[in-house]
Design a protein around this motif. Structure first.
Motif, PDB file in Angstrom:
ATOM      1  N   ASP A   1       8.203   0.088  -0.247  1.00 33.66           N
ATOM      2  CA  ASP A   1       7.418  -0.114  -1.468  1.00 33.66           C
ATOM      3  C   ASP A   1       6.085   0.612  -1.407  1.00 33.66           C
ATOM      4  OD1 ASP A   1       9.387  -1.822  -2.379  1.00 33.66           O
ATOM      5  OD2 ASP A   1       8.376  -3.640  -1.669  1.00 33.66           O
ATOM      6  N   PRO A   2       5.566   1.078  -2.562  1.00 30.09           N
ATOM      7  CA  PRO A   2       4.175   1.557  -2.597  1.00 30.09           C
ATOM      8  C   PRO A   2       3.246   0.397  -2.289  1.00 30.09           C
ATOM      9  CG  PRO A   2       5.073   1.392  -4.818  1.00 30.09           C
ATOM     10  CD  PRO A   2       6.217   1.159  -3.876  1.00 30.09           C
ATOM     11  N   PHE A   3       2.132   0.692  -1.639  1.00 31.29           N
ATOM     12  CA  PHE A   3       1.281  -0.383  -1.150  1.00 31.29           C
ATOM     13  C   PHE A   3       0.695  -1.220  -2.278  1.00 31.29           C
ATOM     14  CE2 PHE A   3      -2.720  -1.939   0.995  1.00 31.29           C
ATOM     15  CZ  PHE A   3      -2.074  -2.851   1.792  1.00 31.29           C
ATOM     16  N   ILE A   4       0.503  -0.647  -3.452  1.00 30.21           N
ATOM     17  CA  ILE A   4      -0.041  -1.425  -4.561  1.00 30.21           C
ATOM     18  C   ILE A   4       0.903  -2.574  -4.924  1.00 30.21           C
ATOM     19  CG2 ILE A   4       0.958   0.035  -6.403  1.00 30.21           C
ATOM     20  CD1 ILE A   4      -1.714  -0.477  -7.939  1.00 30.21           C
ATOM     21  N   GLY A   5       2.204  -2.357  -4.785  1.00 30.73           N
ATOM     22  CA  GLY A   5       3.165  -3.420  -5.022  1.00 30.73           C
ATOM     23  C   GLY A   5       3.089  -4.504  -3.967  1.00 30.73           C
ATOM     24  N   VAL A   6       2.829  -4.102  -2.728  1.00 38.20           N
ATOM     25  CA  VAL A   6       2.665  -5.071  -1.641  1.00 38.20           C
ATOM     26  C   VAL A   6       1.454  -5.962  -1.907  1.00 38.20           C
ATOM     27  CG1 VAL A   6       2.182  -5.343   0.828  1.00 38.20           C
ATOM     28  CG2 VAL A   6       3.789  -3.574   0.041  1.00 38.20           C
ATOM     29  N   LEU A   7       0.348  -5.340  -2.366  1.00 36.65           N
ATOM     30  CA  LEU A   7      -0.856  -6.119  -2.663  1.00 36.65           C
ATOM     31  C   LEU A   7      -0.616  -7.107  -3.797  1.00 36.65           C
ATOM     32  CD1 LEU A   7      -3.780  -3.540  -2.447  1.00 36.65           C
ATOM     33  CD2 LEU A   7      -2.977  -5.154  -0.726  1.00 36.65           C
ATOM     34  N   ALA A   8       0.044  -6.646  -4.845  1.00 36.89           N
ATOM     35  CA  ALA A   8       0.336  -7.535  -5.970  1.00 36.89           C
ATOM     36  C   ALA A   8       1.213  -8.700  -5.523  1.00 36.89           C
ATOM     37  CB  ALA A   8       1.019  -6.747  -7.090  1.00 36.89           C
ATOM     38  N   GLY A   9       2.202  -8.412  -4.677  1.00 38.73           N
ATOM     39  CA  GLY A   9       3.067  -9.469  -4.167  1.00 38.73           C
ATOM     40  C   GLY A   9       2.313 -10.457  -3.295  1.00 38.73           C
ATOM     41  N   GLY A  10       1.366  -9.961  -2.493  1.00 37.65           N
ATOM     42  CA  GLY A  10       0.554 -10.837  -1.653  1.00 37.65           C
ATOM     43  C   GLY A  10      -0.310 -11.775  -2.483  1.00 37.65           C
ATOM     44  N   ASN A  11      -0.885 -11.248  -3.571  1.00 40.91           N
ATOM     45  CA  ASN A  11      -1.662 -12.096  -4.470  1.00 40.91           C
ATOM     46  C   ASN A  11      -0.794 -13.194  -5.066  1.00 40.91           C
ATOM     47  OD1 ASN A  11      -3.772 -10.381  -3.966  1.00 40.91           O
ATOM     48  ND2 ASN A  11      -4.106  -9.788  -6.092  1.00 40.91           N
ATOM     49  N   LEU A  12       0.415 -12.817  -5.480  1.00 43.41           N
ATOM     50  CA  LEU A  12       1.337 -13.793  -6.062  1.00 43.41           C
ATOM     51  C   LEU A  12       1.676 -14.888  -5.061  1.00 43.41           C
ATOM     52  CD1 LEU A  12       3.158 -14.642  -8.425  1.00 43.41           C
ATOM     53  CD2 LEU A  12       4.925 -13.132  -7.505  1.00 43.41           C
ATOM     54  N   GLU A  13       1.901 -14.504  -3.795  1.00 43.80           N
ATOM     55  CA  GLU A  13       2.193 -15.500  -2.762  1.00 43.80           C
ATOM     56  C   GLU A  13       1.043 -16.497  -2.622  1.00 43.80           C
ATOM     57  OE1 GLU A  13       4.827 -15.796   0.183  1.00 43.80           O
ATOM     58  OE2 GLU A  13       5.669 -15.502  -1.809  1.00 43.80           O
TER      59      GLU A  13
END
Length: 239
Positions: free
Chosen positions: A204-216
């Motif tokens: 995944d592009p890292f921006i997607g990882v960050l968004a997913g981390g916020n959601l968690e």
């Protein structure tokens, strides 16, 4: 947060969201005691337990206390994610490896039509939710900004002390936040900037990882807030 202070760049939006969620969570966790932290509101809860008392097949942790974890599967709530992985070019074998399930299970999910049945999942304690978030933040930091070699499930020494757990948790969260604040636009778009091994981060592009981390952070803290409400109301009766 005042409107004029809001950032509109991609990283800024995600950082502002993260900061607001962290601030709200810290307020909601004020006064958490050990009994409430470990409270099991119904039978069969997942929690943290002494290693000798573990009740789940894949409970893990480096020390005396381990985090409950069941047999691997793909929950119905993640069927759409599996479909996105396949549509994005991931092979069935790679998806199976990603979810620690059989190829047959992945094929079953991909062949599913209609609305999935709701998941039947265990109720989890506040201790479990915090520990789950903690090892994920610690693991993602290690596999993004650290040495990228240590097993995430061995990075956090789980504890029955609410105060100690929160102290360690916020330190890990703040380390993650300080590191992501330095990320460049190019790194945001880099596929595999995070190599966290328990998920799709390497693809995944890292921006997607960050968004997913916020959601968690947001959704698990909402669950913890509800558990705190239930704890406070546990002895009340309707008249």
């Amino acid at each position: 947060m005042e409107t004029e202070s809001l950032r509109t760049d991609r990283l800024g939006v995600l950082l502002d969201q993260f900061d607001q969620a962290r601030e709200m969570a810290q307020v909601r966790l004020t006064g958490l005691g050990d009994e409430e932290y470990l409270w099991e509101p119904v039978p069969g809860c997942w929690s943290i337990r002494r290693r000798c008392e573990a009740v789940t097949p894949r409970a893990f942790g480096p020390g005396e206390w381990v985090l409950d974890r069941g047999a691997p599967d793909i929950p119905a709530s993640e069927y759409a994610e599996v479909a996105r992985q396949a549509a994005g070019g991931m092979t069935v074998d790679k998806i199976a490896e990603d979810w620690s399930v059989s190829v047959e299970r992945v094929e079953q999910v991909l062949a599913h039509t209609g609305t999935p049945e709701p998941d039947v999942t265990p109720v989890t304690t506040i201790a479990w939710r915090l520990a789950h978030l903690h090892f994920e933040f610690a693991g993602r930091w290690e596999w993004t900004f650290g040495e990228r070699r240590r097993e995430p499930k061995l990075l956090v020494d789980f504890t029955p002390s609410a105060d100690l757990a929160l102290e360690r948790f916020w330190a890990s969260v703040d380390r993650w936040r300080d590191s992501i604040a330095t990320v460049t636009d190019e790194q945001l778009d880099t596929v595999g900037f995070s190599q966290y091994p328990h998920g799709s981060d390497p693809d995944d592009p890292f921006i997607g990882v960050l968004a997913g981390g916020n959601l968690e952070l947001i959704h698990h803290m909402a669950e913890i807030a509800l558990l705190r409400d239930l704890w406070r109301a546990r002895f009340t009766t309707s008249g």
